[in-house]
Scaffold this motif. Structure first.
Motif, PDB file in Angstrom:
ATOM      1  N   ALA A 267      42.269  50.437  39.296  1.00 13.35           N
ATOM      2  CA  ALA A 267      43.524  51.142  39.034  1.00 13.35           C
ATOM      3  C   ALA A 267      43.767  52.231  40.071  1.00 13.35           C
ATOM      4  O   ALA A 267      44.899  52.437  40.528  1.00 13.35           O
ATOM      5  CB  ALA A 267      43.498  51.739  37.631  1.00 13.35           C
ATOM      6  N   ALA A 270      44.928  50.589  43.283  1.00 12.69           N
ATOM      7  CA  ALA A 270      46.284  50.048  43.201  1.00 12.69           C
ATOM      8  C   ALA A 270      47.340  51.142  43.236  1.00 12.69           C
ATOM      9  O   ALA A 270      48.386  50.989  43.878  1.00 12.69           O
ATOM     10  CB  ALA A 270      46.429  49.217  41.926  1.00 12.69           C
ATOM     11  N   CYS A 271      47.083  52.248  42.545  1.00 16.48           N
ATOM     12  CA  CYS A 271      48.123  53.268  42.381  1.00 16.48           C
ATOM     13  C   CYS A 271      48.118  54.323  43.479  1.00 16.48           C
ATOM     14  O   CYS A 271      49.042  55.135  43.541  1.00 16.48           O
ATOM     15  CB  CYS A 271      47.970  53.945  41.021  1.00 16.48           C
ATOM     16  N   LEU A 277      51.893  49.128  45.971  1.00 13.01           N
ATOM     17  CA  LEU A 277      52.679  49.002  44.749  1.00 13.01           C
ATOM     18  C   LEU A 277      54.048  48.392  45.024  1.00 13.01           C
ATOM     19  O   LEU A 277      54.539  47.563  44.249  1.00 13.01           O
ATOM     20  CB  LEU A 277      52.842  50.372  44.089  1.00 13.01           C
ATOM     21  N   LEU A 420      49.595  45.332  36.490  1.00 11.78           N
ATOM     22  CA  LEU A 420      48.348  46.063  36.721  1.00 11.78           C
ATOM     23  C   LEU A 420      47.294  45.807  35.653  1.00 11.78           C
ATOM     24  O   LEU A 420      46.122  46.121  35.855  1.00 11.78           O
ATOM     25  CB  LEU A 420      48.637  47.572  36.793  1.00 11.78           C
ATOM     26  N   TYR A 425      48.387  54.464  32.340  1.00  5.49           N
ATOM     27  CA  TYR A 425      49.270  54.636  33.492  1.00  5.49           C
ATOM     28  C   TYR A 425      50.463  55.516  33.126  1.00  5.49           C
ATOM     29  O   TYR A 425      50.881  55.584  31.963  1.00  5.49           O
ATOM     30  CB  TYR A 425      49.800  53.283  33.987  1.00  5.49           C
ATOM     31  N   ASP A 443      47.906  56.297  38.129  1.00  2.00           N
ATOM     32  CA  ASP A 443      46.808  55.822  37.298  1.00  2.00           C
ATOM     33  C   ASP A 443      46.225  56.927  36.430  1.00  2.00           C
ATOM     34  O   ASP A 443      45.412  56.656  35.560  1.00  2.00           O
ATOM     35  CB  ASP A 443      45.690  55.253  38.180  1.00  2.00           C
TER      36      ASP A 443
END
Length: 479
Positions: A267, A270-271, A277, A420, A425, A443
């Protein structure tokens, strides 16, 4: 959870007790068969390398028992200097002392000198040594902690033994503070010196109570105590996260230990990057503001950017979150300057159309379901790309019940967070008429007392249940 106190000889303990085991008994036979994960309080006379006390902590870890102190803690008894804020509270008292060396005995984190109580709690939290002595020495540059060592029950005074007995019996569940022993132990990573912590004291207090109702004992863990992770069953990050940051290392270490963790390293990865994103959301059909990616070779194509996206434009460094590393360009000259500034730091920039709106929506999601909702009235970004220390300090936040959030906003948020997977989140969205676009996903959303939780009555109960479910399903699901 059954709790046992280990001593080298039964005579080391002030009284007879059924929860006592000698080191020899534990090393040879373990603990009596019980349900759940046993907890061991290791109070052997000596915890040095290859001693009986050392082997008790070693085998406790190998057997999957929770041990106080853990093997990593006793293997690294080199005192770190405490945080500056905590140290300043003790320095005033120390400056008045005539001695140049002071020994402080801490019994389960408590000491006789009230002025040094914060230090005693800090070093107990850091090492989890139930019985320890700190040596403080005055030098040319002031006081410092020079030594940290374990104590045995035989070295304690009568009053110290009474304090030890009180705390041990409370942990075992046989004293006046008897209560149901927790099934699980949860660490909450918080940096007390960081003003960007994701939750304040009020929010953490409410969560700790909710966790206790789920059979989870939650404890605040400072950034310096990563070696204590094996003592816990699960981890919640409440410090600002980033790749390469100590929070990322905590998440990775917890995952290596097969511990459920929120936020997971996946997470965080990704964030923490706006470009990642953007590509993920656009590919999945999630609406976002019109965007172009600018490289260093394309930095001079200002006319094309303005023609395709219009003005004003947001210029964003991809590696950033929570409203940092972005700026607003109101004209072509500002845009050219911001591109030069941003591309000197990053090989790529995102340039997005600025969609006017009175406020943004912040929707918190937990495992795919809405958790809380807020309107955020943020001022316009400046015309310089800066890392703001407190990205939300200038926002006016209005919490709303989830049933007052427009369905289009919730639909867009659900579609985005679905990409995700499970986790905690915060989604920032902007609505204009019937249209709604996603601005950002973080995140590690802020959850503060009487702010984000104001209209979410069951927020902490849902969080606690999510941790409980992860713990019960370990090996089957990931956080």
């Amino acid at each position: 959870m059954s709790t046992y106190v280990i001593v080298e000889e039964l005579g080391d303990w002030p009284c007879h007790a059924d929860y006592l085991l000698t080191a020899r008994t534990y090393l040879q036979h373990g603990v009596p068969t019980t349900g759940g994960r046993p907890r061991i309080i290791n109070l052997c006379r000596n915890l040095e390398h290859l001693s009986a006390g050392y082997y008790c902590s070693l085998l406790a870890q190998a057997r999957g028992h929770q041990c106080l102190p853990g093997l990593q803690a006793i293997s690294r008894l080199q005192p770190q200097q405490p945080p500056a804020k905590l140290w300043r509270k003790a320095q005033g008292w120390l400056a008045q002392q005539s001695e140049d060396r002071i020994r402080v005995r801490a019994i389960f984190g408590q000491c006789e000198q009230s002025e040094l109580a914060g230090l005693a709690r800090y070093y107990y939290g850091l090492s989890q040594l139930p019985l320890q002595e700190l040596t403080l020495k005055r030098g040319r540059h002031g006081w410092s902690v020079r030594q940290q060592q374990s104590l045995s029950p035989l070295e304690l005074s009568q009053s110290e033994q009474a304090l030890m007995l009180h705390h041990a019996q409370a942990l075992v569940g046989t004293g006046d503070e008897e209560q149901a022993a927790p099934l699980y132990q949860l660490a909450i990573l918080v940096d007390p010196d960081d003003g960007r912590a994701s939750s304040d004291g009020l929010a953490l207090e409410r969560f700790i109570r909710a966790a206790a109702a789920q059979g989870i004992r939650a404890e605040i863990l400072p950034p310096s105590a990563i070696e204590r992770l094996p003592e816990f069953d699960t981890l919640w990050l409440r410090a600002e996260t980033a790749v390469g940051h100590y929070t990322f290392e905590f998440a990775r270490r917890a995952e290596q230990l097969k511990m459920p963790v929120i936020d997971s390293s996946r997470a965080i990865l990704a964030c923490s990057n706006k470009l990642y994103l953007y590509e993920l959301m656009v590919r999945s059909g999630v609406p976002m503001p019109p965007t172009m990616v600018v490289t260093r070779r394309g930095r001079h194509h200002v006319d094309e950017l303005v023609q395709r996206l219009g003005l004003p434009l947001m210029v964003k460094v991809p590696d950033g979150a929570q409203g940092r590393d972005l700026a607003l360009a109101s004209d072509e000259q500002q845009l050219a300057r911001l591109l030069d500034e941003g591309l000197s730091r990053s090989a790529l920039l995102l340039v997005q159309s600025r969609i006017p709106a009175e406020f943004d929506w912040r929707i918190g999601f937990l495992d795919g379901s809405p958790l809380f909702a807020c309107r955020r009235y943020r001022p316009e970004p400046g015309n310089r790309i800066r890392r703001r220390k407190h990205p939300l300090d200038m926002s006016r936040i209005e919490a709303l019940p989830l049933n007052e959030v427009p369905e289009r906003v919730l639909q867009t948020a659900r579609r985005a967070v679905h990409q995700l997977g499970n986790g905690l989140y915060g989604l920032d969205l902007r609505q204009q008429g019937r249209d709604c676009v996603l601005l950002e996903i973080v995140d590690n959303p802020w959850i503060r007392g009487d702010i984000e939780d104001k209209e979410a009555q069951d927020l902490y109960e849902r969080l606690a249940r999510a941790f409980r479910q992860r713990l019960e399903n370990r090996g089957q699901t990931t956080a």
